[in-house]
Design a protein around this motif. Sequence first.
Motif, mmCIF file in Angstrom:
data_model
loop_
_atom_site.group_PDB
_atom_site.id
_atom_site.type_symbol
_atom_site.label_atom_id
_atom_site.label_comp_id
_atom_site.label_asym_id
_atom_site.label_seq_id
_atom_site.Cartn_x
_atom_site.Cartn_y
_atom_site.Cartn_z
ATOM 1 N N ILE A 1 0.845 -1.220 -0.053
ATOM 2 C CA ILE A 1 -0.159 -0.023 0.007
ATOM 3 C C ILE A 1 0.943 1.154 0.173
ATOM 4 O O ILE A 1 0.503 2.265 -0.792
ATOM 5 N N PHE A 2 1.948 1.232 0.685
ATOM 6 C CA PHE A 2 2.836 2.251 1.104
ATOM 7 C C PHE A 2 3.990 2.342 -0.269
ATOM 8 O O PHE A 2 4.673 3.475 -0.204
ATOM 9 N N GLY A 3 4.134 1.380 -0.902
ATOM 10 C CA GLY A 3 5.149 1.218 -2.024
ATOM 11 C C GLY A 3 6.362 0.970 -1.389
ATOM 12 O O GLY A 3 7.400 1.161 -2.150
ATOM 13 N N ALA A 4 6.334 0.512 -0.053
ATOM 14 C CA ALA A 4 7.857 -0.123 0.476
ATOM 15 C C ALA A 4 8.086 -1.452 -0.050
ATOM 16 O O ALA A 4 7.070 -2.360 -0.075
ATOM 17 N N LYS A 5 9.226 -1.513 -0.673
ATOM 18 C CA LYS A 5 9.757 -2.757 -1.181
ATOM 19 C C LYS A 5 10.029 -3.849 -0.035
ATOM 20 O O LYS A 5 9.813 -4.900 -0.064
#
Length: 169
Positions: free
Chosen positions: A124-128
């Motif tokens: 959701i946050f775009g954190a890999k």
Amino acid sequence: MRKIILSVFLISLFTSCATTLKITDQMVQPIIDAQLAEIEESIETGAPMAIWWCDDERFPKEPGEKEHITTISYWIQGYIEEKFVRLNKYDVVSRTQLDKIFREQEFQYSGHVDEQTMVSICKIFGAKYMIVPRITQIETFNIQVLNSETGKIIYTSNTAFKENQRIGK
């Protein structure tokens, strides 16, 4: 009979309290520094990452509590976040932002948050990557790095606080 039961209860209470190790930032800092150096080698520069709360599993959770946050576990989470921000090599999502997403998505949890849920929040946050620190019931420091794209654990390490020795990697 009541005196015997009371005596056994008090002895077990004091014994269990006495065996809980007081963990200090001076004990934790060299452990974290060594583990973060290894994690840094596992994650490509510029990768977006999130750092989860450090759950202190030595203490029971209250009903509905996701993680049990103690003073030292709060310090650990902040220290890890600060170290990665100061490296200026990664896009670090703050825990405050993760909490905001939690509320906005109205996730309902009871007890421990599982890895798949953390991976979903990362996406959701775009954190890999999601860095998940915790203090275990057996008084070790455990840290894992999850890849949110694959859901796989790419790094894990356990270190005992007492001897500052690696248990496994």
